[in-house]
Design a protein around this motif. Structure first.
Motif, PDB file in Angstrom:
ATOM      1  N   HIS A 254      43.125 -48.400  42.769  1.00  8.23           N
ATOM      2  CA  HIS A 254      42.748 -46.987  42.879  1.00  8.23           C
ATOM      3  C   HIS A 254      41.298 -46.705  42.501  1.00  8.23           C
ATOM      4  O   HIS A 254      40.843 -45.565  42.632  1.00  8.23           O
ATOM      5  CB  HIS A 254      43.676 -46.084  42.049  1.00  8.23           C
ATOM      6  CG  HIS A 254      45.126 -46.309  42.322  1.00  8.23           C
ATOM      7  ND1 HIS A 254      45.719 -46.034  43.537  1.00  8.23           N
ATOM      8  CD2 HIS A 254      46.111 -46.817  41.531  1.00  8.23           C
ATOM      9  CE1 HIS A 254      47.002 -46.353  43.493  1.00  8.23           C
ATOM     10  NE2 HIS A 254      47.272 -46.834  42.298  1.00  8.23           N
ATOM     11  N   LEU A 255      40.576 -47.721  42.041  1.00 12.87           N
ATOM     12  CA  LEU A 255      39.165 -47.528  41.699  1.00 12.87           C
ATOM     13  C   LEU A 255      38.266 -48.483  42.482  1.00 12.87           C
ATOM     14  O   LEU A 255      37.132 -48.735  42.085  1.00 12.87           O
ATOM     15  CB  LEU A 255      38.952 -47.715  40.188  1.00 12.87           C
ATOM     16  CG  LEU A 255      39.615 -46.673  39.282  1.00 12.87           C
ATOM     17  CD1 LEU A 255      39.426 -47.039  37.811  1.00 12.87           C
ATOM     18  CD2 LEU A 255      39.057 -45.282  39.547  1.00 12.87           C
ATOM     19  N   GLU A 256      38.780 -49.006  43.581  1.00 10.25           N
ATOM     20  CA  GLU A 256      38.006 -49.968  44.362  1.00 10.25           C
ATOM     21  C   GLU A 256      36.720 -49.347  44.909  1.00 10.25           C
ATOM     22  O   GLU A 256      35.643 -49.952  44.825  1.00 10.25           O
ATOM     23  CB  GLU A 256      38.856 -50.510  45.522  1.00 10.25           C
ATOM     24  CG  GLU A 256      40.082 -51.303  45.086  1.00 10.25           C
ATOM     25  CD  GLU A 256      41.341 -50.449  44.979  1.00 10.25           C
ATOM     26  OE1 GLU A 256      42.445 -51.019  44.952  1.00 10.25           O
ATOM     27  OE2 GLU A 256      41.209 -49.192  44.938  1.00 10.25           O
ATOM     28  N   GLU A 257      36.816 -48.156  45.477  1.00  9.06           N
ATOM     29  CA  GLU A 257      35.628 -47.518  46.054  1.00  9.06           C
ATOM     30  C   GLU A 257      34.606 -47.195  44.988  1.00  9.06           C
ATOM     31  O   GLU A 257      33.391 -47.352  45.201  1.00  9.06           O
ATOM     32  CB  GLU A 257      36.030 -46.258  46.819  1.00  9.06           C
ATOM     33  CG  GLU A 257      36.810 -46.562  48.104  1.00  9.06           C
ATOM     34  CD  GLU A 257      37.231 -45.314  48.849  1.00  9.06           C
ATOM     35  OE1 GLU A 257      37.354 -44.253  48.203  1.00  9.06           O
ATOM     36  OE2 GLU A 257      37.430 -45.398  50.072  1.00  9.06           O
ATOM     37  N   GLU A 258      35.073 -46.730  43.827  1.00 14.63           N
ATOM     38  CA  GLU A 258      34.153 -46.438  42.716  1.00 14.63           C
ATOM     39  C   GLU A 258      33.438 -47.710  42.253  1.00 14.63           C
ATOM     40  O   GLU A 258      32.246 -47.689  41.938  1.00 14.63           O
ATOM     41  CB  GLU A 258      34.916 -45.831  41.535  1.00 14.63           C
ATOM     42  CG  GLU A 258      35.153 -44.342  41.642  1.00 14.63           C
ATOM     43  CD  GLU A 258      35.685 -43.783  40.329  1.00 14.63           C
ATOM     44  OE1 GLU A 258      35.002 -43.933  39.295  1.00 14.63           O
ATOM     45  OE2 GLU A 258      36.797 -43.215  40.338  1.00 14.63           O
ATOM     46  N   THR A 259      34.183 -48.794  42.193  1.00 17.86           N
ATOM     47  CA  THR A 259      33.600 -50.066  41.757  1.00 17.86           C
ATOM     48  C   THR A 259      32.504 -50.515  42.715  1.00 17.86           C
ATOM     49  O   THR A 259      31.405 -50.909  42.296  1.00 17.86           O
ATOM     50  CB  THR A 259      34.693 -51.147  41.655  1.00 17.86           C
ATOM     51  OG1 THR A 259      35.681 -50.735  40.703  1.00 17.86           O
ATOM     52  CG2 THR A 259      34.096 -52.482  41.229  1.00 17.86           C
ATOM     53  N   ILE A 260      32.794 -50.464  43.999  1.00 19.28           N
ATOM     54  CA  ILE A 260      31.811 -50.886  44.999  1.00 19.28           C
ATOM     55  C   ILE A 260      30.582 -49.983  44.950  1.00 19.28           C
ATOM     56  O   ILE A 260      29.439 -50.462  44.982  1.00 19.28           O
ATOM     57  CB  ILE A 260      32.447 -50.896  46.403  1.00 19.28           C
ATOM     58  CG1 ILE A 260      33.510 -51.997  46.485  1.00 19.28           C
ATOM     59  CG2 ILE A 260      31.381 -51.102  47.482  1.00 19.28           C
ATOM     60  CD1 ILE A 260      34.385 -51.931  47.727  1.00 19.28           C
TER      61      ILE A 260
END
Length: 272
Positions: free
Chosen positions: A97-103
């Motif tokens: 659920h935080l993949e986009e934030e991480t990238i």
């Protein structure tokens, strides 16, 4: 199949849960062990919305330290260029659920990164991030929450598979780290790998489809409740899919650089 002159998973004193061995000491250890190249893969900063669930909140370096880390490795790369090839990398957490934030957080730094490992250290269970490898006690809480060791393995594989749907190539991800990390505590449980084969095979197909490699991680050999390299149990299946392996010590102290590589060299036929 294995390049024994490269250690592709090495940490640094920037790791808050590691040792304070200087980076130069890691490099010197690599030179003494006849390595030709090393990839430093410190735990990348988390997105600001993620709250580290381990007691000391020391799973990764601060975003404030990332520029210094990258600058230090660039200097090491230049200083040792005539002796050993230093590659600049990170170990990035796959946080459900935080993949986009991480990238988005790490993408500005991508031009400075040679290669990145994508690893999972937390599972998202009933709205909570639970640590996988922090301790035997916290892992047992995860087993209790999911019902069995096999269910943890299935959830781990399925979580990585879902996470592969994001554009990790934007931050230079090259391979997946310790793909079966829960086996760190496998000797504490009765379990049967054949019961998770479906999830395992599906994940390997997804990795092959994305063109990623696998971290053949020897740290499992140093964990008393594990006793084998991470990925060893999947290696034959991965090899049939032509997924490349990169040996990695996962060293958090200089003396562990290339640890276990000699054993893999002796027994490589049994893994593949």
């Amino acid at each position: 199949m294995f390049n024994f002159t490269h250690d592709g998973h090495v940490h640094t004193p920037f790791c808050p849960h590691g040792t304070k061995d200087p980076i130069e000491l890691y490099i010197q250890a690599g030179i003494e062990k006849s390595l030709q190249s090393m990839t430093f893969t410190e735990h990348a900063p988390f997105p600001r919305s993620f709250i580290d669930p381990v007691p000391n909140q020391d799973s990764a370096m601060s975003i404030d330290l990332l520029p210094e880390y990258l600058d230090t490795l660039q200097r090491m790369k230049q200083h040792f260029k005539d002796v050993i090839d230093i590659k600049v990398g990170l170990e990035v957490d796959l946080l459900p659920h935080l993949e986009e934030e991480t990238i988005a957080l790490l993408e500005p730094f991508a031009p400075l990164l040679d290669e990145v490992i994508l690893s999972q250290h937390f599972l998202y269970v009933d709205g909570t991030y639970m640590p996988i490898d922090y301790s035997a006690e916290t892992f047992d809480e995860l087993v209790t929450a999911l019902g069995s060791f096999e269910n943890v393995m299935k959830a781990y594989y399925e979580s990585i598979e879902r996470g592969l749907g994001f554009p990790w190539e934007n931050i230079n991800v090259a391979r997946i780290g310790h793909i079966d990390l829960p086996i760190k505590y496998q000797k504490n449980y009765e379990w049967d790998r054949s019961h998770v084969k479906e999830e395992e095979e599906r994940l390997l197909l997804a990795i092959a489809d994305r063109g990623f490699g696998l971290d053949f991680n020897t740290a499992g050999l140093r964990k008393p409740d594990c006793g084998e390299p991470y990925v060893a149990g999947l290696a034959k299946s991965a090899n049939r899919l032509n997924i490349p392996f990169t040996l990695g010590s996962d060293a958090h102290l200089a003396n562990d650089v290339a640890a276990g590589f000699d054993l893999i060299a002796q027994k490589k036929a049994t893994f593949l």
